[in-house]
Design a protein around this motif. Structure first.
Motif, PDB file in Angstrom:
ATOM      1  N   ASN A   1      28.425  53.806  37.162  1.00 35.68           N
ATOM      2  CA  ASN A   1      29.758  53.669  36.597  1.00 35.68           C
ATOM      3  C   ASN A   1      30.070  52.229  36.183  1.00 35.68           C
ATOM      4  O   ASN A   1      31.143  51.706  36.470  1.00 35.68           O
ATOM      5  CB  ASN A   1      30.776  54.154  37.636  1.00 35.68           C
ATOM      6  N   ILE A   2      29.112  51.605  35.538  1.00 31.10           N
ATOM      7  CA  ILE A   2      29.293  50.234  35.057  1.00 31.10           C
ATOM      8  C   ILE A   2      29.555  50.290  33.550  1.00 31.10           C
ATOM      9  O   ILE A   2      28.842  50.964  32.812  1.00 31.10           O
ATOM     10  CB  ILE A   2      28.028  49.377  35.333  1.00 31.10           C
ATOM     11  N   ASP A   3      30.614  49.616  33.121  1.00 30.45           N
ATOM     12  CA  ASP A   3      30.967  49.593  31.707  1.00 30.45           C
ATOM     13  C   ASP A   3      29.830  48.972  30.881  1.00 30.45           C
ATOM     14  O   ASP A   3      29.346  47.894  31.209  1.00 30.45           O
ATOM     15  CB  ASP A   3      32.244  48.765  31.557  1.00 30.45           C
ATOM     16  N   ASN A   4      29.432  49.680  29.809  1.00 28.58           N
ATOM     17  CA  ASN A   4      28.333  49.190  28.974  1.00 28.58           C
ATOM     18  C   ASN A   4      28.548  47.775  28.450  1.00 28.58           C
ATOM     19  O   ASN A   4      27.599  47.022  28.261  1.00 28.58           O
ATOM     20  CB  ASN A   4      28.141  50.118  27.766  1.00 28.58           C
ATOM     21  N   SER A   5      29.822  47.426  28.218  1.00 28.70           N
ATOM     22  CA  SER A   5      30.112  46.117  27.627  1.00 28.70           C
ATOM     23  C   SER A   5      29.748  44.973  28.579  1.00 28.70           C
ATOM     24  O   SER A   5      29.596  43.835  28.171  1.00 28.70           O
ATOM     25  CB  SER A   5      31.587  46.030  27.240  1.00 28.70           C
TER      26      SER A   5
END
Ligand code: ZN
Length: 326
Positions: free
Chosen positions: A220-224
């Motif tokens: 659940n880590i933001d791609n950005s």
């Protein structure tokens, strides 16, 4: 050359890449770092055992499975560090990478680490763990009407000092492993080659795949937060000069870029699929070039025209290796 099948190396590689690219301020970083440390310690021990196995001629048709799990009941499975399927039967090696002074205790069975006469760590007894694995594997075999002996042992890979090992416990050191396997291979064969193939097939179709990819969605880590693309060794994003040469604006170094390695990051960290446009944007190249790069890779192609996308098979280890080294 003995055949070794396993996903552990890719799991370690993918987590290394995630940690390389994840910024220091990301709150999940410390936990991921600690997990990776344990993962690597376990892997180091297992690699030592595999080295010994590589130097022994296993019977024809044998397969060494590394870090595999089998489902037993719904929601329950057994995990094996190393499992050898051969004509002789099934052999479990449970690898322990614990150094120092160790003591086995019973009621309840446990293994203690002793430092300056004090117990500094108590862990589950690896021999009891091994017996659970063996019982589980025997059940799995029975449910599929295979009749074969299951042998094995706990292998300590760091030569700990073990205070009196209780008699009969299946425990050996790495030094004893070669002899242990040689003796084992002198046993009477339990299978013909055809039966062994049937067993390996049943094993492959039954075993549980824990594929955590792409890692960003898994954690659940933001791609950005995980910028992909060609990078200089200093960490700066590279800018394309010619097709082959890329420039770092920070240290003015000119370097070659491995498109395949960057794409491997994309698949392991960001997405199971990629479109031509996504690939073009990732490198700042024309669609035509992106299309040419993707078509050369061991990817499955779906759709037509502008809807075309490419998909990776995370279990095609040869394909992954081609991306890494290509
Ligand atoms: Zn640089």
């Amino acid at each position: 050359m003995n055949e070794i099948r396993g996903a552990a190396i890719w799991n370690v590689y993918a987590h290394d890449r995630l940690l390389d690219l994840l910024p220091d301020w990301e709150p999940k970083r410390q936990a991921l770092f600690d997990q990776q440390k344990n993962r690597k310690a376990g892997l180091a021990g297992e690699k030592r055992v595999l080295e010994v196995l590589r130097s022994i001629d296993l019977p024809q048709g044998s397969v060494v499975f590394w870090d595999v799990s089998l489902p037993l009941l719904p929601g329950e499975w057994i995990q094996f560090d190393i499992l050898i399927l051969s004509c002789i039967g099934l052999l479990i090696l449970e690898v322990k990478q614990i150094a120092g002074r160790l003591r086995f205790v019973s009621n309840p069975a446990a293994l203690q680490k002793i430092e300056n006469n004090l117990v500094t760590l108590t862990m589950g007894c690896p021999a009891a763990q091994f017996e659970d694995q063996r019982a589980g594997l025997e059940t799995w075999l029975r449910m599929r009407s295979f009749h074969a002996p299951v042998h094995g042992s706990v292998v300590f890979t760091t030569n700990p000092i073990i205070e009196d090992i209780p008699r009969g416990l299946p425990i050996i050191s790495l030094r004893e492993l070669r002899m242990y396997i040689r003796d084992y291979l002198h046993g009477n064969p339990a299978f013909t080659i055809v039966e062994l193939k049937r067993l390996i097939h049943a094993f492959e179709s039954s075993r549980t795949r824990f594929l955590p990819y792409p890692l960003c969605s898994n954690y659940n880590i933001d791609n950005s937060k995980v910028p992909l693309g060609p990078r200089c060794n200093c960490g700066q994003q590279l800018v394309k000069d010619t097709e082959k040469v890329w420039v770092c604006n920070r240290c003015n170094l000119r370097s070659k870029v491995s498109y395949r390695k960057v794409l491997l990051d994309w698949f392991l960290l960001r997405s199971k699929t990629i479109t031509v446009s996504q690939c073009a944007a990732l490198f700042g190249i024309h669609r035509q070039s992106a299309w040419r790069i993707l078509n050369q890779l061991p990817l499955e192609k779906h759709g037509n025209g502008r809807q075309t996308f490419y998909e990776i098979d995370y279990e095609d280890f040869d394909g992954l290796a081609l991306l890494l080294n290509g």
